[in-house]
Write an enzyme that holds these catalytic residues in place. Structure first.
Site, PDB file in Angstrom:
ATOM      1  N   ARG A  72       1.059  -1.111  -0.128  1.00 56.26           N
ATOM      2  CA  ARG A  72       0.083   0.187  -0.165  1.00 56.26           C
ATOM      3  C   ARG A  72       0.704   1.672   0.021  1.00 56.26           C
ATOM      4  O   ARG A  72       1.687   1.139   0.561  1.00 56.26           O
ATOM      5  CB  ARG A  72      -1.198   0.378   1.087  1.00 56.26           C
ATOM      6  N   LYS A  81      -2.454  -2.030   8.344  1.00 54.43           N
ATOM      7  CA  LYS A  81      -3.538  -1.444   8.982  1.00 54.43           C
ATOM      8  C   LYS A  81      -3.299  -2.045   9.682  1.00 54.43           C
ATOM      9  O   LYS A  81      -3.663  -3.444  10.462  1.00 54.43           O
ATOM     10  CB  LYS A  81      -5.428  -2.239   8.078  1.00 54.43           C
ATOM     11  N   HIS A 108      -2.171   2.193  -6.159  1.00 50.62           N
ATOM     12  CA  HIS A 108      -2.573   1.338  -5.808  1.00 50.62           C
ATOM     13  C   HIS A 108      -2.779  -0.002  -6.980  1.00 50.62           C
ATOM     14  O   HIS A 108      -2.860  -1.224  -6.746  1.00 50.62           O
ATOM     15  CB  HIS A 108      -4.082   1.138  -5.074  1.00 50.62           C
ATOM     16  N   ARG A 160      -0.079  -2.004  -7.294  1.00 52.08           N
ATOM     17  CA  ARG A 160      -0.617  -3.314  -5.858  1.00 52.08           C
ATOM     18  C   ARG A 160      -1.567  -4.243  -6.586  1.00 52.08           C
ATOM     19  O   ARG A 160      -1.210  -5.626  -6.161  1.00 52.08           O
ATOM     20  CB  ARG A 160      -0.682  -2.488  -4.843  1.00 52.08           C
ATOM     21  N   HIS A 198      -4.073  -9.480   3.564  1.00 49.22           N
ATOM     22  CA  HIS A 198      -5.163  -8.822   3.553  1.00 49.22           C
ATOM     23  C   HIS A 198      -6.355  -9.819   4.969  1.00 49.22           C
ATOM     24  O   HIS A 198      -5.676 -10.965   5.274  1.00 49.22           O
ATOM     25  CB  HIS A 198      -6.236  -9.486   2.623  1.00 49.22           C
ATOM     26  N   TYR A 232      -9.305 -10.609  -6.947  1.00 51.26           N
ATOM     27  CA  TYR A 232      -8.308 -10.874  -7.954  1.00 51.26           C
ATOM     28  C   TYR A 232      -9.148 -11.954  -8.924  1.00 51.26           C
ATOM     29  O   TYR A 232      -8.251 -11.495  -9.921  1.00 51.26           O
ATOM     30  CB  TYR A 232      -7.048 -10.849  -7.200  1.00 51.26           C
TER      31      TYR A 232
END
Length: 298
Positions: free
Chosen positions: A148, A172, A244, A247, A270, A279
Site C-alpha cells: 500500500r 492496517k 494501488h 499493488r 488482507h 483478484y
C-alpha cells in the site's frame, strides 16, 4: 456536548480501541462533517444524540443527488458506524441510520497494468536526477512487494532484511507482516541508499525512514500519486492509475503465474481471504486454463 466533542471521542475510539489508521479515521470523520455542513446549511440545530431518523434521511437524499452510488454507500456506512458508537456508549438508545439501506454498487474490479506497461512506466523515469533513482526504487518496491502507498512511505531501513530476503511491513491496524523481496528490487533500493540517500541532510526523526524527499523529510502519499500520474502521462498510458494499481497488478500477475490465493493474501496483508478473492475475477481465462490443466475430470 457539541458535534465536535462527540466526533473527537469517536476518533479516539477508532484509534485506540479499533486500531484504525489515521487515513481511515479521517475518512470516517469526513462523512460526519458532511452531515454537520448539511445541518448548518439548512439551519437545523440538533445534537448527534437528538438527531431524528427523518433528518438523517433528508441528508442522505440530498447526498444521493451529488455523489455516485459507491460514495453514497461509503457515507451511509460511515454514519452507521458513528451512531452505533453513540449507542454503544449509551449516548443514544437507537441508530437513526438503522433503516437506511446503501445503494447496490456491484463489485468494482481494480485496474491493472500488464508487465509491459509497468516496464514502460519505470523506464520513463529520468535517472539523471537524484529523485529519479529514488522514484525507480519506490516503484520497484511498490510493484515488487505489493505494498500500500502508506506502507511504502513509512518503510524503515530497519525493516529491510535483505539477507533473509524479506522486508517487514506495518499495515492496517499496526499489524506486521513479512513480505518476500526479490534481488532486483533489493538492488534498486541499495543503489538509492548508497548513491542518493547517503548525501541527504536528514531531518530529525527521519533517520530510519527509507524514502525521503530532497529536504530529508518523509514523502507524502500525495507525492507518490503525483509521481505515478506524471509518468503515465509521459508514456501516454490511457488508464486512470494510482499507487494501488501497482499493488493490484502485483497480485494479478502472481495469480496468473500460478500462485495460490492464500499466499497472495498473506503477502498483501488482507485480514480476510474474501478481500483477496477480488483478484480471481480479473482473469477468468486463466482460471479456465487451470481447471483444464489440473482437474482430474478435465
Amino acid at each position: 456536548m457539541k458535534w465536535n466533542t462527540y466526533i473527537k471521542d469517536y476518533q479516539s475510539y477508532l484509534r485506540i480501541e479499533r486500531g484504525l489508521s489515521k487515513n481511515t479515521i479521517e475518512n470516517y470523520s469526513f462523512d460526519i462533517e458532511r452531515l454537520c455542513l448539511f445541518l448548518e446549511a439548512n439551519r437545523i440545530e440538533v445534537s448527534p444524540i437528538k438527531i431524528s431518523d427523518e433528518t438523517v434521511q433528508e441528508f442522505i437524499y440530498s447526498v444521493s443527488k451529488e455523489v455516485n452510488p459507491r460514495s453514497q454507500a461509503r457515507i451511509i456506512s460511515g454514519l452507521k458506524s458513528f451512531f452505533n458508537y453513540l449507542v454503544f456508549e449509551d449516548y443514544r438508545n437507537d441508530n437513526p441510520m438503522e433503516l437506511i439501506e446503501a445503494p447496490k454498487t456491484g463489485r468494482k474490479l481494480p485496474d491493472t497494468l500488464s508487465v509491459e506497461e509497468i516496464d514502460n512506466l519505470i523506464a520513463a523515469i529520468d535517472l539523471s536526477s537524484n529523485e529519479g533513482e529514488r522514484n525507480k526504487a519506490m516503484l520497484e518496491t511498490l510493484y515488487g512487494c505489493g505494498l500500500r502507498v502508506s506502507e511504502l512511505v513509512s518503510l524503515k531501513i530497519s525493516d529491510l532484511f535483505f539477507e533473509e530476503g524479506f522486508i517487514k511491513i506495518t499495515g492496517k491496524g499496526n499489524k506486521e507482516r513479512f513480505v518476500p523481496i526479490g534481488h532486483s528490487t533489493q538492488k534498486y533500493i541499495e543503489i538509492y541508499q548508497k548513491g542518493v540517500r547517503v548525501h541527504l541532510k536528514i531531518k530529525k526523526g527521519h533517520e530510519d525512514t527509507l524514502f525521503l524527499n530532497r529536504r530529508g523529510n518523509q514523502l507524502t502519499r500525495a507525492m507518490i500519486f503525483t509521481i505515478i500520474k506524471d509518468l503515465a502521462v509521459k508514456i501516454g498510458l490511457n488508464k486512470n492509475i494510482s499507487p494501488h494499481t501497482l499493488r493490484h497488478s502485483f497480485a494479478t500477475h502472481l495469480l496468473e503465474n500460478g500462485a495460490d490465493l492464500r499466499s497472495i493474501q498473506l503477502m498483501l496483508g488482507h485480514e480476510s481471504i474474501t478481500t483477496t478473492e477480488i483478484y480471481v475475477h480479473l482473469d477468468r481465462s486463466f482460471l479456465k486454463e487451470v481447471m483444464h490443466t489440473f482437474h482430474p475430470r478435465r
